[in-house]
Scaffold this active site. Structure first.
Site, PDB file in Angstrom:
ATOM      1  N   ARG A 124       0.851  -1.199   0.000  1.00  0.00           N
ATOM      2  CA  ARG A 124       0.000   0.000   0.000  1.00  0.00           C
ATOM      3  C   ARG A 124       0.880   1.238   0.000  1.00  0.00           C
ATOM      4  NH1 ARG A 124      -4.748   0.211   4.264  1.00  0.00           N
ATOM      5  NH2 ARG A 124      -3.021   0.620   5.672  1.00  0.00           N
ATOM      6  N   THR A 153      -1.337   7.459  -0.362  1.00  0.00           N
ATOM      7  CA  THR A 153      -2.646   7.295  -1.023  1.00  0.00           C
ATOM      8  C   THR A 153      -3.381   6.044  -0.547  1.00  0.00           C
ATOM      9  OG1 THR A 153      -1.749   5.955  -2.817  1.00  0.00           O
ATOM     10  CG2 THR A 153      -1.702   8.349  -3.121  1.00  0.00           C
ATOM     11  N   ASP A 206       0.244  -3.726  11.972  1.00  0.00           N
ATOM     12  CA  ASP A 206       0.726  -4.059  10.630  1.00  0.00           C
ATOM     13  C   ASP A 206       1.064  -5.546  10.573  1.00  0.00           C
ATOM     14  OD1 ASP A 206       2.621  -4.547   8.429  1.00  0.00           O
ATOM     15  OD2 ASP A 206       2.468  -2.385   8.126  1.00  0.00           O
ATOM     16  N   ASP A 223       4.632  -6.590   9.235  1.00  0.00           N
ATOM     17  CA  ASP A 223       5.701  -6.292  10.208  1.00  0.00           C
ATOM     18  C   ASP A 223       5.665  -7.266  11.376  1.00  0.00           C
ATOM     19  OD1 ASP A 223       6.754  -4.238   8.752  1.00  0.00           O
ATOM     20  OD2 ASP A 223       5.775  -2.637   9.882  1.00  0.00           O
TER      21      ASP A 223
HETATM   22  C1  PRP Z   1      -1.247  -5.015   4.135  1.00  0.00           C
HETATM   23  C2  PRP Z   1      -2.071  -6.280   4.182  1.00  0.00           C
HETATM   24  C3  PRP Z   1      -2.862  -6.184   2.900  1.00  0.00           C
HETATM   25  C4  PRP Z   1      -3.098  -4.712   2.770  1.00  0.00           C
HETATM   26  C5  PRP Z   1      -4.514  -4.435   3.211  1.00  0.00           C
HETATM   27  O1  PRP Z   1      -0.166  -5.160   3.306  1.00  0.00           O
HETATM   28  O2  PRP Z   1      -1.298  -7.440   4.270  1.00  0.00           O
HETATM   29  O3  PRP Z   1      -2.185  -6.688   1.763  1.00  0.00           O
HETATM   30  O4  PRP Z   1      -2.185  -4.062   3.656  1.00  0.00           O
HETATM   31  O5  PRP Z   1      -4.820  -3.103   3.011  1.00  0.00           O
HETATM   32  P1  PRP Z   1      -5.899  -2.623   1.946  1.00  0.00           P
HETATM   33  O6  PRP Z   1      -7.089  -3.488   2.121  1.00  0.00           O
HETATM   34  O7  PRP Z   1      -6.136  -1.197   2.355  1.00  0.00           O
HETATM   35  O8  PRP Z   1      -5.294  -2.710   0.572  1.00  0.00           O
HETATM   36  P2  PRP Z   1       0.939  -4.011   3.126  1.00  0.00           P
HETATM   37  O9  PRP Z   1       0.557  -3.133   1.977  1.00  0.00           O
HETATM   38  O10 PRP Z   1       1.189  -3.338   4.435  1.00  0.00           O
HETATM   39  O11 PRP Z   1       2.212  -4.805   2.642  1.00  0.00           O
HETATM   40  P3  PRP Z   1       3.077  -5.907   3.411  1.00  0.00           P
HETATM   41  O12 PRP Z   1       2.231  -7.149   3.552  1.00  0.00           O
HETATM   42  O13 PRP Z   1       4.232  -6.114   2.500  1.00  0.00           O
HETATM   43  O14 PRP Z   1       3.475  -5.355   4.758  1.00  0.00           O
HETATM   44  N1  URA Z   2      -2.584  -3.540   6.685  1.00  0.00           N
HETATM   45  C1  URA Z   2      -2.260  -4.054   7.912  1.00  0.00           C
HETATM   46  O1  URA Z   2      -1.289  -4.821   8.031  1.00  0.00           O
HETATM   47  N2  URA Z   2      -2.995  -3.700   8.965  1.00  0.00           N
HETATM   48  C2  URA Z   2      -4.050  -2.876   8.874  1.00  0.00           C
HETATM   49  O2  URA Z   2      -4.716  -2.591   9.895  1.00  0.00           O
HETATM   50  C3  URA Z   2      -4.377  -2.354   7.605  1.00  0.00           C
HETATM   51  C4  URA Z   2      -3.632  -2.712   6.527  1.00  0.00           C
END
Ligand code: PRP
Ligand code: URA
Length: 209
Positions: free
Chosen positions: A104, A108, A200, A203
């Site tokens: 994400r 944005t 997160d 993380d």
């Molecule tokens: C997180 C999560 C989803 C997304 C959800 O990933 O694992 O993929 O956010 O958010 P959304 O519904 O608003 O799109 P992130 O983008 O943080 O990436 P990561 O898994 O690499 O940490």
């Molecule tokens: N992605 C995450 O990992 N946690 C949230 O709460 C939203 C998006």
């Protein structure tokens, strides 16, 4: 909400509570994500097609059901979806695994694609898309769009925690898919994080910040 299945099993609810706890460390968090995926997978895969086959027991020959058709494809959304893969492979060890890399944009909150690879004959497979978090729904919608563009038809999406906003968006964009949710939370905050959520997920699974 015919195509949405929200889990009520106490084992799943208990493990999600442990995930939410900010004092749960990386190792335990990872284990819990895998265990929850297995428990949810049991539910999500209850409609896998079977064929009766002849089998000889030590006592006699009988007809008994086996899973039939092309095997499944599991598609985790990177990174956090990776944490759920082992839990599903524990149920269906022969499943093929594709990957969709999305993150994400911090400003944005729109999904940015960086990697996509799907198993062959994707049009003939039951496809289980994995991501622990359904927040705005942007990542899930982009992943399902991509799979459909490559011929995927029979698609299920599984998340551990969903926000109402993301669930609504995914349902509206893809009314033909089945959506499995561990627990439905209250709302998103100003940074598009789920409340109360678990922070997160990527993380916490990988021990990064
Ligand atoms: C997180 C999560 C989803 C997304 C959800 O990933 O694992 O993929 O956010 O958010 P959304 O519904 O608003 O799109 P992130 O983008 O943080 O990436 P990561 O898994 O690499 O940490
Ligand atoms: N992605 C995450 O990992 N946690 C949230 O709460 C939203 C998006």
């Amino acid at each position: 909400m015919d195509n949405v299945y929200i889990m009520t099993h106490p084992l799943i609810r208990h493990k999600i509570t442990m995930l939410r706890d900010e004092t749960t460390g990386t190792n335990e968090f990872r284990t819990l994500v895998g265990e929850i995926a297995t428990l949810m997978g049991y539910e999500a895969l209850r409609d896998l097609p079977t064929n009766d086959v002849a089998i000889k027991t030590p006592i006699e020959t009988c007809m008994s059901p086996m899973i039939c058709g092309k095997k499944m494809a599991i598609v985790p959304i990177l990174r956090a979806g990776l944490g759920m893969v082992s839990g599903i492979l524990a149920l269906v060890p022969s499943a093929k695994v594709g990957h969709i890399g999305l993150f994400r944009d911090p400003v944005t909150h729109e999904p940015q694609e960086y990697y996509c690879k799907l198993p062959e004959s994707i049009d003939q497979r039951t496809i289980l898309v994995l991501d622990p978090m359904l927040a705005t729904g942007g990542s899930a919608c982009a992943a399902v769009d991509f799979i459909k563009q490559h011929g995927g038809v029979n698609i299920k999406f599984m998340c551990i925690i969903a926000a109402p906003e993301g669930l609504k968006k995914l349902q509206a964009s893809h009314p033909d898919i089945q959506i499995y949710v561990g627990q439905l939370d209250r709302c998103l905050n100003e940074n598009a994080y789920i409340c109360p959520g678990l922070g997160d997920a990527g993380d916490r699974i990988f021990g990064t910040k």
